[in-house]
Design an enzyme around this catalytic site. Structure first.
Site, PDB file in Angstrom:
ATOM      1  N   ARG A 155       8.525   6.690  -8.062  1.00  0.00           N
ATOM      2  CA  ARG A 155       9.510   5.969  -7.251  1.00  0.00           C
ATOM      3  C   ARG A 155      10.444   5.050  -8.017  1.00  0.00           C
ATOM      4  NH1 ARG A 155       7.253   3.690  -1.606  1.00  0.00           N
ATOM      5  NH2 ARG A 155       7.548   5.603  -0.445  1.00  0.00           N
ATOM      6  N   TYR A 210      -0.547  13.227  10.092  1.00  0.00           N
ATOM      7  CA  TYR A 210       0.263  14.253   9.422  1.00  0.00           C
ATOM      8  C   TYR A 210      -0.144  15.661   9.845  1.00  0.00           C
ATOM      9  CZ  TYR A 210       2.442  10.734   6.494  1.00  0.00           C
ATOM     10  OH  TYR A 210       3.173   9.658   6.063  1.00  0.00           O
TER      11      TYR A 210
END
Ligand code: 1CP
Length: 340
Positions: free
Chosen positions: A27, A151
């Site tokens: 990230r 999910y």
């Protein structure tokens, strides 16, 4: 070894609190983006133990944090159980098929059989421990059953998780069956991570906060507790249930060493409630790191002043991808120059 994280988790005195950032690997670092751009996909990187080890260690070198967290993802677990995912650029994870029926749940593999499919994670742990050479501890992790359930039902991230929540009302028995299968897999997965040498483990329940408290106890915390009970005694465990403040009493009752908190609850309130029963991890607002240095110092000092020990300094959730590195470094350096 810089073992202040482990000492803190073991309840020993340290001269300053340890600091690391959730989502510190990947990230935010240009070094990560360089490695990532040479790989075909995110999954190729996760499945390459040498490269995964390299990006796991980057924040230790670049930021000087007191722990490394293994570069992987919580979604490797549904994949090992039989639900394949893709990572779509700028969109996030997508599962082409989701759980819809009892037969879908029955078809998933679980427990040891599923956990053994994650050989590449265990190889990345061995490789990382080798390369880290005991400089700092290595944190292993997993998603919590409820967050993984989200999910597997939604197929992607969601603002409301209404498909996952609706399933709890429409099919409570199927839901429990699925949560049991996920939990059996997660417990074996963590046991093997520990055998392979991770120094502590964190359970991420990122979407705990979308459930009401009764449902969170029944479909969330019950399974986290069961998983914790399967781990070897004295395993160092951190439970991060984002948004679950309303379940403070039940969180405090979990057989874990540390509880992570998000920034929506005041540090003073956390300290007064926890009152030494657990180590506290957190809870700076990730957005503080976009502020100027003066504000970063002020907010970090305010957080540091609340705890007299038993504190792992971290953000209240993962560091956001576009956070300036200068802000991250100011935060880490401020903690490292602090003394109790
Ligand atoms: O190509 C890329 O770089 C993709 C971005 C990315 C990265 C770097 C994803 C996709 N996962 C990861 C790694 C990751 N994921 C780590 C290890 C390295 C690190 O320190 O960043 C960890 C600990 C995770 C955990 C994770 N994945 C969580 C729990 C923590 C949290 O932030 O709440 C969750 C919810 C995920 C799912 C996931 N994977 C990737 C994305 C973009 C997401 C979130 C999707 C959503 O918002 O629903």
């Amino acid at each position: 070894m810089n073992d202040i994280l482990l000492k803190t988790l073991d309840g020993q005195l340290v001269e300053r609190p340890p600091v690391w950032l959730m989502r510190q690997a990947g990230r935010i670092l240009p070094q990560y983006r360089a490695v990532r751009s040479n790989m075909k996909s995110f999954k190729d990187l996760v499945k390459n133990p040498v490269k995964a080890a390299e990006v796991t260690i980057q924040p230790v070198d670049e930021l000087g944090v007191d722990a490394a967290i293994l570069f992987s993802d919580i979604l490797v677990i549904p994949e090992a159980m039989g639900l394949d995912y893709n990572l779509v650029e700028k969109k996030g994870p997508m599962f082409p098929t989701t759980i819809q029926s009892w037969d879908d749940i029955a078809a998933l593999i679980d427990g040891e059989e599923a956990a053994l499919k994650l050989e590449y994670v265990y190889n990345a742990i061995t490789e990382t421990k080798d390369q880290l050479n005991d400089r700092v501890p290595l944190i292993g992790f997993t998603g919590a059953p409820w967050t993984l359930f989200c999910y597997m039902l939604e197929g992607e991230g969601s603002k409301t998780f209404s498909k996952a929540r609706r399933f709890l009302y429409q099919h409570p028995e199927w839901s429990h069956k699925l949560l049991q299968k996920i939990s059996a897999t997660v417990a074996e997965y963590l046991k093997i991570q520990i055998e392979k040498g991770v120094d502590c483990v964190q359970i991420f329940d990122s979407w705990a906060g979308c459930l009401g408290t009764q449902q969170y106890h029944e479909f969330g915390l019950k399974y986290i507790r069961w998983i914790l009970e399967q781990l070897p005694e004295n395993t160092r465990t951190i439970v991060f249930s984002k948004g679950a403040h309303a379940s403070m009493e039940e969180l405090l009752d979990l057989p874990c060493k540390a509880l992570g908190f998000d920034w929506q609850i005041e540090a003073e309130y956390i300290a007064s409630q926890v009152n030494g029963q657990k180590v506290v991890q957190g809870n700076l607002d990730p957005c503080v790191l976009y502020a100027d240095n003066e504000e970063i110092v002020r907010s970090t000092q305010r957080l540091l002043s609340v705890f007299k020990g038993g504190h792992i300094v971290n953000l209240g959730h993962g560091v956001y991808p576009d956070t300036p590195l200068s802000g991250v470094k100011k935060f880490v350096d401020e903690v490292k120059s602090f003394r109790y």
